[in-house]
Design a protein around this motif. Sequence first.
Motif, PDB file in Angstrom:
ATOM      1  N   THR A  45      -4.797  -5.397  28.890  1.00 42.15           N
ATOM      2  CA  THR A  45      -5.362  -4.103  29.603  1.00 42.15           C
ATOM      3  C   THR A  45      -6.814  -3.727  28.982  1.00 42.15           C
ATOM      4  N   PRO A  46      -7.679  -2.954  29.332  1.00 37.80           N
ATOM      5  CA  PRO A  46      -8.618  -2.680  28.764  1.00 37.80           C
ATOM      6  C   PRO A  46      -8.518  -1.522  27.583  1.00 37.80           C
ATOM      7  N   LEU A  47      -9.392  -1.520  26.783  1.00 35.18           N
ATOM      8  CA  LEU A  47      -9.516  -0.682  25.695  1.00 35.18           C
ATOM      9  C   LEU A  47      -9.415   0.831  26.248  1.00 35.18           C
ATOM     10  N   ARG A  48      -8.928   1.722  25.385  1.00 38.15           N
ATOM     11  CA  ARG A  48      -8.970   3.199  25.828  1.00 38.15           C
ATOM     12  C   ARG A  48      -9.299   3.786  24.577  1.00 38.15           C
ATOM     13  N   PRO A  49     -10.702   3.935  24.452  1.00 39.26           N
ATOM     14  CA  PRO A  49     -11.231   4.512  23.361  1.00 39.26           C
ATOM     15  C   PRO A  49     -10.976   6.009  23.129  1.00 39.26           C
ATOM     16  N   ARG A  50     -10.786   6.407  21.947  1.00 36.64           N
ATOM     17  CA  ARG A  50     -10.363   7.800  21.547  1.00 36.64           C
ATOM     18  C   ARG A  50     -11.990   8.541  21.966  1.00 36.64           C
ATOM     19  N   ALA A  51     -11.512   9.827  22.308  1.00 39.89           N
ATOM     20  CA  ALA A  51     -12.613  10.820  22.318  1.00 39.89           C
ATOM     21  C   ALA A  51     -13.009  11.175  21.023  1.00 39.89           C
ATOM     22  N   PRO A  52     -14.346  11.106  20.588  1.00 37.08           N
ATOM     23  CA  PRO A  52     -14.762  11.761  19.185  1.00 37.08           C
ATOM     24  C   PRO A  52     -14.319  13.258  19.292  1.00 37.08           C
ATOM     25  N   ARG A  53     -13.967  13.861  18.000  1.00 34.88           N
ATOM     26  CA  ARG A  53     -13.819  15.100  17.848  1.00 34.88           C
ATOM     27  C   ARG A  53     -14.326  15.851  16.570  1.00 34.88           C
ATOM     28  N   GLU A  54     -14.429  17.046  16.491  1.00 31.16           N
ATOM     29  CA  GLU A  54     -14.955  17.595  15.569  1.00 31.16           C
ATOM     30  C   GLU A  54     -13.803  17.914  14.442  1.00 31.16           C
ATOM     31  N   GLU A  55     -14.428  18.056  13.237  1.00 27.27           N
ATOM     32  CA  GLU A  55     -13.394  18.597  12.247  1.00 27.27           C
ATOM     33  C   GLU A  55     -13.251  20.108  12.107  1.00 27.27           C
ATOM     34  N   LEU A  56     -12.021  20.590  12.566  1.00 28.60           N
ATOM     35  CA  LEU A  56     -11.707  21.866  12.401  1.00 28.60           C
ATOM     36  C   LEU A  56     -10.293  22.005  11.475  1.00 28.60           C
ATOM     37  N   VAL A  57     -10.503  22.302  10.407  1.00 21.73           N
ATOM     38  CA  VAL A  57      -9.096  22.334   9.494  1.00 21.73           C
ATOM     39  C   VAL A  57      -9.253  23.609   8.642  1.00 21.73           C
ATOM     40  N   ALA A  58      -7.824  24.298   8.682  1.00 20.22           N
ATOM     41  CA  ALA A  58      -7.711  25.292   7.668  1.00 20.22           C
ATOM     42  C   ALA A  58      -6.471  24.845   7.002  1.00 20.22           C
ATOM     43  N   GLU A  59      -6.444  25.410   5.399  1.00 19.52           N
ATOM     44  CA  GLU A  59      -5.608  24.984   4.568  1.00 19.52           C
ATOM     45  C   GLU A  59      -5.284  26.419   3.728  1.00 19.52           C
ATOM     46  N   ILE A  60      -4.074  26.345   3.252  1.00 17.27           N
ATOM     47  CA  ILE A  60      -3.798  27.658   2.581  1.00 17.27           C
ATOM     48  C   ILE A  60      -2.718  27.049   1.479  1.00 17.27           C
ATOM     49  N   GLU A  61      -2.877  27.412   0.166  1.00 19.09           N
ATOM     50  CA  GLU A  61      -2.137  27.129  -0.912  1.00 19.09           C
ATOM     51  C   GLU A  61      -0.830  28.134  -0.810  1.00 19.09           C
ATOM     52  N   LEU A  62       0.283  27.576  -1.117  1.00 22.67           N
ATOM     53  CA  LEU A  62       1.584  28.390  -1.070  1.00 22.67           C
ATOM     54  C   LEU A  62       2.130  28.538  -2.596  1.00 22.67           C
ATOM     55  N   PRO A  63       2.550  29.831  -2.727  1.00 22.50           N
ATOM     56  CA  PRO A  63       3.110  30.136  -3.973  1.00 22.50           C
ATOM     57  C   PRO A  63       4.490  29.502  -4.119  1.00 22.50           C
ATOM     58  N   GLU A  64       4.986  29.238  -5.495  1.00 19.82           N
ATOM     59  CA  GLU A  64       5.954  28.434  -5.452  1.00 19.82           C
ATOM     60  C   GLU A  64       7.192  28.757  -5.240  1.00 19.82           C
ATOM     61  N   GLY A  65       8.117  28.069  -4.531  1.00 17.90           N
ATOM     62  CA  GLY A  65       9.212  28.479  -3.721  1.00 17.90           C
ATOM     63  C   GLY A  65       9.178  29.244  -2.617  1.00 17.90           C
ATOM     64  N   ALA A  66       7.904  28.952  -1.804  1.00 13.76           N
ATOM     65  CA  ALA A  66       8.014  29.850  -0.760  1.00 13.76           C
ATOM     66  C   ALA A  66       8.739  29.329   0.393  1.00 13.76           C
ATOM     67  N   ALA A  67       9.473  30.143   1.019  1.00 15.93           N
ATOM     68  CA  ALA A  67      10.206  30.024   2.194  1.00 15.93           C
ATOM     69  C   ALA A  67      10.582  31.004   3.108  1.00 15.93           C
ATOM     70  N   GLY A  68      11.270  30.813   4.044  1.00 11.87           N
ATOM     71  CA  GLY A  68      11.526  31.928   5.157  1.00 11.87           C
ATOM     72  C   GLY A  68      10.394  32.639   5.650  1.00 11.87           C
ATOM     73  N   SER A  69      10.496  34.058   5.401  1.00 11.25           N
ATOM     74  CA  SER A  69       9.256  34.748   5.869  1.00 11.25           C
ATOM     75  C   SER A  69       8.125  34.786   5.261  1.00 11.25           C
TER      76      SER A  69
END
Length: 395
Positions: free
Chosen positions: A226-250
């Motif tokens: 089958t022909p190739l199906r190239p991916r659509a180039p995408r922009e970098e859009l990322v967010a990250e957050i550090e969690l306190p120790e033992g974070a859970a639930g709410s």
Amino acid sequence: MIACVSIPRFSLRVACPDRLDEPVALAPLPGGRQAVGEVSRAAEADGVEAGMVLGEALARCPSLGLVPSDPVGVSERWDRLLERLEGIGAAVESERPGEAFFEVDGLLGIHGGAGDGVVAAARRAVRSPVRVALAPNRFAARLGAAGREQVVPHGALGRFLAPLPVATLVAGLGPDEPGARELVGALKRLGLGTLGRLAELSADQVADRFGALGLRALRLARGEDTPLRPRAPREELVAEIELPEGAAGSQLGRALELLVDRLLAARGRRERTVLALRLSARLDSGGSWSVEQGLGRPTASARTISALLAPRLEALPEPAGALRLRALALGPRAADQLELALGGREPRRGRLAAAVREVRAAAGAEALLKAIDVDPGSRVPERRVLLTPIPEPLP
């Protein structure tokens, strides 16, 4: 011609780059099938194979070391490699980390007029130990890269494929294709041990015995793909957050809300909607966890995105030290659709949104924030409330 860029054992290289000479394998993912992932050459020499049940792998190689999988690190590093390949002008198709394909003919004019120039450019872009093969289709290029690096001319495709064992069909049909290994076993029992023997059969004979999967295998054996199906180039859009120790639930739920708000407030989004997301976590014990979520329809609603992602957090195998959210696909800008239930509030919402954009344009993305309760009962004041950007459109 199709180029295949292959980095063997890519996931294992990311997880333990300094232990590739030892008998090691990727440990099973928590909560998943108890089978090893990619294995080193030393482990293969003792009879261990990727996908083997953990107990059998340890019986064959008692000294086998198990390395935590890092799907997040693998995905991010592979995305960067694909972006570098796209930087040489290639339209890249990649279905799994460590293997990519692209058309060569359109790149000849900008890389010296010959395939060698394109191969050299790809090597410089990847900057890692890599195998590159050129062939008329995806299947042949993959087999060339899996063996020794080579170029398979159009006229030699049949001669190249004919002596290869039918076991190579698993790579062409896909390792996760249901029935692929059973098909190979049945072909061997019928005395069709090579692709050349399979290619001699008629389509009717194969269809009667093996159905649609057998016809796909027949086309591969005859050099059709089958022909190739190239991916659509995408922009970098990322967010990250550090969690306190033992974070859970709410606490995890509040952290997710904060993460979604940060992603939607990122300047690179430019008010566009989101189509798909990847939620990932860095686990406290090492390794990582990730899951992808399609949104069904374009949206920029923080409430909708949080509601879709919140149940996925229940699959976290263990406490995490950080959460990360990445937009995999962006849609058009959010339409200004009136909500009947809001009545006259809509003009006010529009004016507020315009005011938010003006303030951010003048004073930066962190100029307007809202407070959300994270852990009201905490003895540490800083943990009770967190500030997060106000998303657009306004909730």
